[in-house]
Each structure stands twice: as structure tokens, then as C-alpha cells.
Enzyme design. Sequence first.
Site, PDB file in Angstrom:
ATOM      1  N   HIS A 208      -3.565 -33.513  16.792  1.00  0.00           N
ATOM      2  CA  HIS A 208      -2.390 -34.305  17.141  1.00  0.00           C
ATOM      3  C   HIS A 208      -1.265 -33.410  17.646  1.00  0.00           C
ATOM      4  O   HIS A 208      -0.103 -33.803  17.652  1.00  0.00           O
ATOM      5  CB  HIS A 208      -1.942 -35.124  15.933  1.00  0.00           C
ATOM      6  CG  HIS A 208      -3.008 -36.080  15.493  1.00  0.00           C
ATOM      7  ND1 HIS A 208      -3.125 -37.348  16.006  1.00  0.00           N
ATOM      8  CD2 HIS A 208      -4.054 -35.913  14.652  1.00  0.00           C
ATOM      9  CE1 HIS A 208      -4.184 -37.944  15.468  1.00  0.00           C
ATOM     10  NE2 HIS A 208      -4.765 -37.083  14.648  1.00  0.00           N
TER      11      HIS A 208
ATOM     12  N   GLU B 281      10.608  -4.647   4.277  1.00  0.00           N
ATOM     13  CA  GLU B 281      10.756  -6.034   3.812  1.00  0.00           C
ATOM     14  C   GLU B 281      10.421  -6.148   2.317  1.00  0.00           C
ATOM     15  O   GLU B 281      11.167  -6.747   1.534  1.00  0.00           O
ATOM     16  CB  GLU B 281       9.816  -6.974   4.579  1.00  0.00           C
ATOM     17  CG  GLU B 281      10.156  -7.142   6.043  1.00  0.00           C
ATOM     18  CD  GLU B 281       9.411  -6.170   6.936  1.00  0.00           C
ATOM     19  OE1 GLU B 281       9.118  -5.034   6.490  1.00  0.00           O
ATOM     20  OE2 GLU B 281       9.138  -6.539   8.097  1.00  0.00           O
TER      21      GLU B 281
ATOM     22  N   GLY C 184      -4.638  -1.852   5.073  1.00  0.00           N
ATOM     23  CA  GLY C 184      -3.851  -2.975   4.550  1.00  0.00           C
ATOM     24  C   GLY C 184      -4.510  -4.324   4.781  1.00  0.00           C
ATOM     25  O   GLY C 184      -4.596  -5.160   3.875  1.00  0.00           O
ATOM     26  N   ARG C 185      -5.029  -4.547   5.990  1.00  0.00           N
ATOM     27  CA  ARG C 185      -5.603  -5.864   6.306  1.00  0.00           C
ATOM     28  C   ARG C 185      -6.989  -6.059   5.713  1.00  0.00           C
ATOM     29  O   ARG C 185      -7.599  -7.111   5.882  1.00  0.00           O
ATOM     30  CB  ARG C 185      -5.595  -6.094   7.824  1.00  0.00           C
ATOM     31  CG  ARG C 185      -6.166  -4.967   8.650  1.00  0.00           C
ATOM     32  CD  ARG C 185      -5.798  -5.100  10.124  1.00  0.00           C
ATOM     33  NE  ARG C 185      -6.229  -3.963  10.926  1.00  0.00           N
ATOM     34  CZ  ARG C 185      -5.544  -2.842  11.087  1.00  0.00           C
ATOM     35  NH1 ARG C 185      -4.380  -2.679  10.485  1.00  0.00           N
ATOM     36  NH2 ARG C 185      -5.994  -1.861  11.866  1.00  0.00           N
TER      37      ARG C 185
ATOM     38  N   LYS D 288       0.843  -1.203   0.000  1.00  0.00           N
ATOM     39  CA  LYS D 288       0.000   0.000   0.000  1.00  0.00           C
ATOM     40  C   LYS D 288       0.878   1.253   0.000  1.00  0.00           C
ATOM     41  O   LYS D 288       0.686   2.154  -0.787  1.00  0.00           O
ATOM     42  CB  LYS D 288      -0.919  -0.017   1.226  1.00  0.00           C
ATOM     43  CG  LYS D 288      -1.782   1.201   1.342  1.00  0.00           C
ATOM     44  CD  LYS D 288      -2.697   1.135   2.544  1.00  0.00           C
ATOM     45  CE  LYS D 288      -3.413   2.478   2.706  1.00  0.00           C
ATOM     46  NZ  LYS D 288      -4.274   2.516   3.879  1.00  0.00           N
TER      47      LYS D 288
ATOM     48  N   GLU E  29      -4.278  -6.876  14.924  1.00  0.00           N
ATOM     49  CA  GLU E  29      -3.781  -5.563  14.513  1.00  0.00           C
ATOM     50  C   GLU E  29      -4.907  -4.526  14.621  1.00  0.00           C
ATOM     51  O   GLU E  29      -4.660  -3.352  14.892  1.00  0.00           O
ATOM     52  CB  GLU E  29      -3.214  -5.608  13.084  1.00  0.00           C
ATOM     53  CG  GLU E  29      -2.303  -4.429  12.774  1.00  0.00           C
ATOM     54  CD  GLU E  29      -1.553  -4.555  11.451  1.00  0.00           C
ATOM     55  OE1 GLU E  29      -2.168  -4.305  10.404  1.00  0.00           O
ATOM     56  OE2 GLU E  29      -0.353  -4.887  11.462  1.00  0.00           O
TER      57      GLU E  29
HETATM   58  O1  F6P Z   1       3.458  -3.035   9.664  1.00  0.00           O
HETATM   59  C1  F6P Z   1       2.095  -3.229   9.598  1.00  0.00           C
HETATM   60  C2  F6P Z   1       1.567  -2.917   8.234  1.00  0.00           C
HETATM   61  O2  F6P Z   1       1.478  -1.546   8.063  1.00  0.00           O
HETATM   62  C3  F6P Z   1       0.227  -3.585   8.022  1.00  0.00           C
HETATM   63  O3  F6P Z   1      -0.819  -2.878   8.554  1.00  0.00           O
HETATM   64  C4  F6P Z   1       0.203  -3.717   6.544  1.00  0.00           C
HETATM   65  O4  F6P Z   1      -0.748  -4.647   6.121  1.00  0.00           O
HETATM   66  C5  F6P Z   1       1.621  -4.160   6.282  1.00  0.00           C
HETATM   67  O5  F6P Z   1       2.393  -3.434   7.215  1.00  0.00           O
HETATM   68  C6  F6P Z   1       2.130  -3.928   4.890  1.00  0.00           C
HETATM   69  O6  F6P Z   1       2.079  -2.567   4.549  1.00  0.00           O
HETATM   70  P1  F6P Z   1       2.243  -2.127   3.047  1.00  0.00           P
HETATM   71  O7  F6P Z   1       1.115  -2.695   2.278  1.00  0.00           O
HETATM   72  O8  F6P Z   1       2.211  -0.630   3.063  1.00  0.00           O
HETATM   73  O9  F6P Z   1       3.557  -2.643   2.548  1.00  0.00           O
END
Ligand code: F6P
Length: 469
Positions: free
Chosen positions: A330, A162, A213-214, A156, A299
Amino acid sequence: MLGLGVDFSKNPLTADTEALLHTLAEQCGVALWRDAMFAGQAINTTEQRQVMHWLLRQPAGSLSGDLAKPLQQVHETLDAMLAYAEQVRADPQITDVVHMGIGGSDLGPQLVVGALHQPAVTGKRFHFVSNVDGHELAAVLQGLKPQHTLFLIASKTFTTAETMMNAHSAREWFVRQGGTDTARHFAALTSNRSAAADFGISTTFGFWDWVGGRYSLWSAIGLPIAIALGEAGFRQMLAGAHAMDRHFCSQPVQNNLPMRLGLLDVWMRNFHGHQSRGIAPYHSGLRRLPAFLQQLEMESNGKSVDRQGQSLSYATAPVLWGEPGTNGQHAFFQMVHQGGTVVPMEFIVVRQAQHDLPGHQKALLANAVAQAQALLMGQSDAGGHRNFSGNRPSTFVWLDALTPERLGALIAFYEHRVFVSGAIWGINSFDQYGVELGKTLALDLAKRWDSLDVKDLDASTAGLLRQLT
Ligand code: F6P
């Protein structure tokens, strides 16, 4: 017809309790907050944003007034994205789709593709890379050829550390392996189009700051879903979610599934004091449901202050955890049946199987029902180690089949349920400041890494840095 049902009967809940919970919902203005969300008000007050993921599944042309324009933009983007998805599906040169994103930009697409994609139909393999751990990306890249790979960079913000690191490494790999046509092999799914352009991606599908995002699998973030299911399947998923939106907005509280479940969650958390909920999907296609729900609920509602930032005197989101059944039986079910902590369980089952292996479906469903039965009834006459206390709560959620429409309804059901408990707790379910501190500290530590600069660090952190560098 939602194709989704809930059995509450193994919960400590009487008609009187439900009536009292309905009064609580009224006192907390849950329906008013819901209506404000669906009216496009900026109920995400800390970030001054509207909360309109529901608009992404609203039929074209169905709204007037201020929301007509955003709805039109939603459908323009949707049409463009679905046309692109069909183009990719028809392209035999693209055999591998690598979706790179994390959190909400990963878990929803991963859940739905895992649940509904049939490789035999698309002839494509889907890979999800989320972790900054290079082992994950390296393992995926190992089996790929640049000319047959499509990378989807899903973020987003297009700043998440990452995802950006993985995207850069993927592009370097692509060029190193002789890949040439970046425009054909990279696409960005983001609300930050300019950052995607700066990265050098020319194919971008956008969305808006009012999609959390979620809650974003319904937006351009869902492109891998569209490639996996095709245009028709994606539209069916949206239709299922929209049916749940209508159910949530129109049904009186006593028939309203997200309302009833959100209130049950508050009842179990605050009045019975249960600190966690186990999620047991009895369908291997739903194996990522526990992870998806962890982000959705923890979250959204893992907060200790109200909408005004004042400390709360009561608990909010429980810990969610789980594994698909029958595997969980299990592993951790021993504790769920006989441990000292009561864990309300949620069983999610699908009535119809989509395979023809004899006996399996009956065995699977019988196991799910048996676990809930054992939790409820226990066993008191076997003596000592073999006794089960019983009277342990569980909820049964079932779908009639695992189709795009039903899965859309199921996910929207969970979204709204989390909304309801958040509204009772009086918190803003749509920000996530709790993830920020660790991100900042990680950047600071990365800078200190090579020089082993421990100045002004606490002794414990400095010690770890010395051990690990
Ligand atoms: O670190 C949490 C967060 O902001 C989430 O809310 C979101 O889904 C995720 O990181 C990824 O964010 P982005 O879509 O901006 O990379």
C-alpha cells in the site's frame, strides 16, 4: 535440517547461466576465500584482522590447533553471559532493559528481540536507543524507574560518539532519579574493556577484534537476545547459524544456498544492471530485517576499490530497502509493478504462524505469493493505465517457522551470501572506511557551533551552520 528454502524460479536464470556463474565463482576463488575465513586467516587485510564471527557459534571443543584457544575463550564468555542473562530473567525487580548501541551494536539485537521475544514470558520490556537524537532517549527514559532498569551499553569500540553520549546521559539520569547501585544497573558489551572500566562500569562482557560490528549479534552484543530468549533460546539460535555455516562450507555450489544467492546478486547487479533490491518480509516480527540487511550488505560491499585499493570498473552493492508486507503493498509496490525502474524483490515468509487468529496467515501468505505472481505474469490486456509489463524478477525465501534456530540460520545465510558477492567483486567486505569522514567532520562542526566559526568552510556548509545555530 535448515528449515529454510529458496525459490529462484522468478529470476532470469537458466541452468546455463548458473553454470557460467559457478565458473565465475571458481575463477574468483570464492571457495578459497571462504576456507581462508574458516581457517582463521586474516582476510580483513586492510585492518589486518581475522574474520571469525562464525567461531561464536562453533560448538565447544570442536576445533584443534590455533583456533582451539579462541574457541575456548568464546565459550567461557558465552557461559558467563548466559548465566548473567538467566539471573536478569529471574530478577523481578528488573522490568525494563535498555540496550544502547548503534549500527551493528543495535540492529542485530533489535531484529532478533523484535522477532522472538514474548513479553508474557519474561515480564520485561525491551527498549533500543541508538540515535544521538535526544528525543529517542528522552522518550524511553520518561517511562522508567532507575531501580527497575538495566542499561546495556553496547559498543565494540566503546568510543562511538552516539552511544557514548547516550550512555553518559543515561547515567546522569539514573543518578538524578536517585539510582544508586550502578554495578547492578549498568553492563557493558564491548571489546574495549578498559574504556568500559574508565566509564565506571564493572559488569562487562567482552569479545574480540575479529568480530565485525555487523556480525556481532552472536557475541556479548547479543545479551538482550539472551535475556529475551533465555539460555536455551540463545543456544538454539547459535545452533541454527552453525548449521548454516556447515551448509556453506560443505555443500557443492549448485546446492549451496549462500553461494547461489550471492551469485544471483552479482548476476542481477552487474549483468542486468539492477541498482537496488527490495526486501519484503511477510512477518511483522521481521520488521527490522530490511534495516539489518542494509548495514550487512551496504556497509560490507558498498566499496569502489578492490582488496589492493585499486579502483573497480564495475558496480558493487546495490541499494537495499524495504518494509514488511503487506504494508509495502500500500506504499511503494505501485512503483515496483509499474515504475520505469525494475527492482528485484525478495519476499521472506514464514510458513507457520504463532497466533491462532483465523484467516490471517492464509491472507498474509496469499498476498506474498500474489505479489510475486503479479510481478512475473503482469497483465497486458487491461489497457493503458491498467497494464503491467510483468517479467519482473523476485526471489522467495521461506522459513518453516520463526524459531531461534531458524532465525539464526536465516541471518547466517545472509552473512555468507554477502561474503560471496564481495568475494566475486574482489573487495574487502570487512572494513568500513566510508563511515569515517562524516564522523570527523561532525566533531569539527560541533566545535565550531557555539562560536559560529565558519573559517575555511565551504560556502554551502557555512550557510547551513548560520541557518541552524
Ligand atoms: O560507524 C560504523 C560502525 O563502525 C559500524 O560498523 C558499527 O557497527 C557501528 O559503527 C557501531 O560501532 P561500535 O560497536 O564500535 O559502537
